[in-house]
Design an enzyme around this catalytic site. Structure first.
Site, PDB file in Angstrom:
ATOM      1  N   ARG A  20     -12.968 -14.189  -2.743  1.00 50.33           N
ATOM      2  CA  ARG A  20     -12.150 -14.855  -1.713  1.00 50.33           C
ATOM      3  C   ARG A  20     -12.986 -15.683  -0.745  1.00 50.33           C
ATOM      4  O   ARG A  20     -12.459 -16.608  -0.124  1.00 50.33           O
ATOM      5  CB  ARG A  20     -11.306 -13.811  -0.965  1.00 50.33           C
TER       6      ARG A  20
ATOM      7  N   SER B 245     -13.332   2.060   1.779  1.00 52.27           N
ATOM      8  CA  SER B 245     -12.240   1.735   0.867  1.00 52.27           C
ATOM      9  C   SER B 245     -11.124   2.768   0.955  1.00 52.27           C
ATOM     10  O   SER B 245     -11.318   3.943   0.644  1.00 52.27           O
ATOM     11  CB  SER B 245     -12.767   1.646  -0.571  1.00 52.27           C
TER      12      SER B 245
ATOM     13  N   ASP C 209      -7.489  -7.917   4.070  1.00 52.33           N
ATOM     14  CA  ASP C 209      -6.473  -8.671   3.325  1.00 52.33           C
ATOM     15  C   ASP C 209      -5.954  -9.892   4.090  1.00 52.33           C
ATOM     16  O   ASP C 209      -5.305 -10.766   3.505  1.00 52.33           O
ATOM     17  CB  ASP C 209      -5.284  -7.758   2.979  1.00 52.33           C
TER      18      ASP C 209
ATOM     19  N   SER D  43       0.835  -1.215   0.000  1.00 49.12           N
ATOM     20  CA  SER D  43       0.000   0.000   0.000  1.00 49.12           C
ATOM     21  C   SER D  43       0.864   1.256   0.000  1.00 49.12           C
ATOM     22  O   SER D  43       0.582   2.220  -0.713  1.00 49.12           O
ATOM     23  CB  SER D  43      -0.891   0.028   1.251  1.00 49.12           C
TER      24      SER D  43
ATOM     25  N   ARG E 135     -13.497  -6.180 -11.823  1.00 49.22           N
ATOM     26  CA  ARG E 135     -13.666  -5.544 -10.505  1.00 49.22           C
ATOM     27  C   ARG E 135     -14.372  -4.185 -10.589  1.00 49.22           C
ATOM     28  O   ARG E 135     -14.235  -3.457 -11.561  1.00 49.22           O
ATOM     29  CB  ARG E 135     -12.300  -5.427  -9.820  1.00 49.22           C
TER      30      ARG E 135
HETATM   31  C1  S3P Z   1      -5.601  -1.192  -0.148  1.00 48.16           C
HETATM   32  C2  S3P Z   1      -6.841  -1.186   0.438  1.00 48.16           C
HETATM   33  C3  S3P Z   1      -7.698  -2.368   0.514  1.00 48.16           C
HETATM   34  C4  S3P Z   1      -6.894  -3.644   0.323  1.00 48.16           C
HETATM   35  C5  S3P Z   1      -5.961  -3.571  -0.836  1.00 48.16           C
HETATM   36  C6  S3P Z   1      -5.000  -2.413  -0.693  1.00 48.16           C
HETATM   37  C7  S3P Z   1      -4.858   0.069  -0.205  1.00 48.16           C
HETATM   38  O1  S3P Z   1      -8.680  -2.293  -0.485  1.00 48.16           O
HETATM   39  O2  S3P Z   1      -7.762  -4.756   0.185  1.00 48.16           O
HETATM   40  O3  S3P Z   1      -5.202  -4.779  -0.931  1.00 48.16           O
HETATM   41  O4  S3P Z   1      -3.637   0.067  -0.479  1.00 48.16           O
HETATM   42  O5  S3P Z   1      -5.473   1.111   0.042  1.00 48.16           O
HETATM   43  P1  S3P Z   1      -9.956  -1.327  -0.331  1.00 48.16           P
HETATM   44  O6  S3P Z   1      -9.446   0.047  -0.180  1.00 48.16           O
HETATM   45  O7  S3P Z   1     -10.740  -1.475  -1.594  1.00 48.16           O
HETATM   46  O8  S3P Z   1     -10.692  -1.836   0.862  1.00 48.16           O
END
Ligand code: S3P
Length: 434
Positions: A351, A168, A320, A26, A125
């Site tokens: 998942r 999100s 995750d 991230s 997606r």
């Molecule tokens: C992420 C946020 C999550 C996570 C993804 C990485 C990020 O998704 O599942 O692997 O880096 O902000 P969402 O923001 O859609 O929940």
């Protein structure tokens, strides 16, 4: 590194050793994107080794950003300032939802059109969650019924006041990055607190970002037109990749693992509380703050493993990590129940369905629900042929469960692990005792 498409995992006796995790995925995405629109050079050490973060680098190169990869996963980026160059081709986001969702905010504010494409999984997606608020900011985006490819016209954006309907962090970062390049002050509100790496990284690059807690969530404000300056940073070890090793250690009473320089950001570290409540002994030393991100070293010891129930904000905070927690659930004493996690259905794979299918192949009893799973504890897993469903976290989760199965497990589509962690299988083998 090219990974074999089928990997056999044999049962183990114990887990012991030290694992240095690659840089957090991230944070790597966000640093690469912000370094691109900053003034002056950035040097990012311990950049994620995963294919997803390479997709982000590929996209910014297509947008005229010059960068170089040095030894030791160091990326040097020559920031262009807020104006990127018209792309020389489509922006290929590969398997990476983070790349498409976050970068869409930045390219929507540019003076040129962009096309964003992805692989088969990414093309399924949902992107409406970014298209809708970006359109409200003045962007013109065509999609395939809310799915990729995205054709973004590009142009001047105006600030938005937005309450996010889906929890999100990717959408939040998308809107903050767009807000930075828009006219006026953007406000993004979330009812459940999601990871805050976008806010923290923007501040590290010199932007002023205001954040207030609001109920169980938060409200973030950013003023458009602020200039970023390049930074020198080291990306902390990826906590979501560490989850596989923490869960492997949790399976063996008497296991001992050391995980140095790991990300300890409170919006990510709920996993540690949950594993401790389940019985894993974890101590944190050398806690430090680097560019606003907490980093620490972990000492871990396995003991008897209890079960847990994950609901509401916990399910969002652990989104995750749920695949690996669910994969080891049959081996816990009381089992694991997951609710309020329907987002899992629209990740790199479905998942919930993937975990249920693979656990059943290993002989476990599982109740699959629309928004989660209920997996009884005290079960025995049997070695089986399992499928990654082309999803990195599913491939790695079942390699961990296989360590305590009776007999060998064959993981098909194991190469998917390279999306976030190309060295995963060899690193796991290095800490496993047989
Ligand atoms: C992420 C946020 C999550 C996570 C993804 C990485 C990020 O998704 O599942 O692997 O880096 O902000 P969402 O923001 O859609 O929940």
């Amino acid at each position: 590194m090219k990974l074999a498409s089928e990997i056999v995992v044999r049962p183990a006796r114990n887990v012991r050793g030290s694992v240095q995790l690659p840089g957090d995925k991230s944070i790597s995405h966000r640093y690469a994107m912000l370094a691109s629109i900053a003034e002056g050079p950035s040097r990012i050490e311990n950049y994620s080794t995963g294919a997803d973060c390479a997709s982000t680098l590929g996209c910014v190169r297509t947008l005229g950003v010059v960068w170089e990869r040095k030894d030791g996963n160091v990326i040097e980026v020559a920031g262009r300032g807020p104006a990127l160059a018209a792309p020389t081709g489509a922006l290929d986001c590969g398997n990476s939802g983070s790349t498409m969702r976050m970068l869409s905010g930045m390219v929507s504010a540019q003076e040129f059109a962009s096309e964003m494409i992805g692989d088969e999984s990414l093309s399924r997606r949902p992107m409406q969650r970014v298209i809708q608020p970006l359109t409200q900011m003045g962007a013109r985006i065509d999609s395939q019924d809310g799915k990729p490819p995205l054709c973004i016209a590009g142009g001047k954006l105006k600030a938005i006041d937005y309450v996010m309907p889906v929890a999100s962090a990717q959408v939040k970062s998308c809107l903050l990055f767009a807000g930075l390049l828009a006219d006026g002050e953007t406000r993004v509100e979330e009812s459940v607190r999601t990871r805050d790496h976008g806010e923290v990284a923007l501040r590290a690059f010199g932007a002023k970002v205001d954040r207030k807690s609001k109920g169980g969530g938060s409200e973030v404000r950013i003023r458009g037109g602020q200039r970023l300056r390049g930074i020198e940073a080291r990306v902390p070890g990826d906590l979501s990749s560490a989850a596989f090793f923490l869960c492997a250690a949790a399976l063996f009473p008497g296991s001992q693992l050391t995980l140095p320089s790991l990300l300890m950001n409170p919006t990510r570290a709920r996993l540690l509380d949950v594993l401790m409540q389940m019985g894993l002994r974890i101590s944190v030393t050398q806690l430090d703050e680097v560019h606003g991100e907490l980093v620490g070293s972990l000492q871990v010891e396995g003991a008897a493993l209890k079960g847990t129930t994950l609901v509401g904000a916990d399910s969002a905070a652990l989104i995750d990590e749920i695949p690996v927690l669910a994969a080891i659930a049959p081996l816990t004493e009381q089992g694991i129940e997951v609710r309020d996690a329907k987002e899992l259905r629209v990740k790199e794979s479905d998942r919930i369905a993937a975990v249920a299918a693979n656990l059943r192949r290993m002989g476990a009893e599982v109740e699959e629900r629309e928004d989660g799973l209920k997996i009884p504890g005290g079960q025995t897993l049997h070695g089986a042929e399992i499928d990654s469903f082309s999803d990195h976290r599913i491939a790695m989760a079942f390699a961990v469960a296989a360590l305590r199965a009776e007999g060998e497990t064959l993981i098909r589509g194991a190469e998917a692990a390279a999306i976030s962690y190309p060295a995963f299988f060899e690193t796991l083998e290095a800490v496993v005792e047989r």
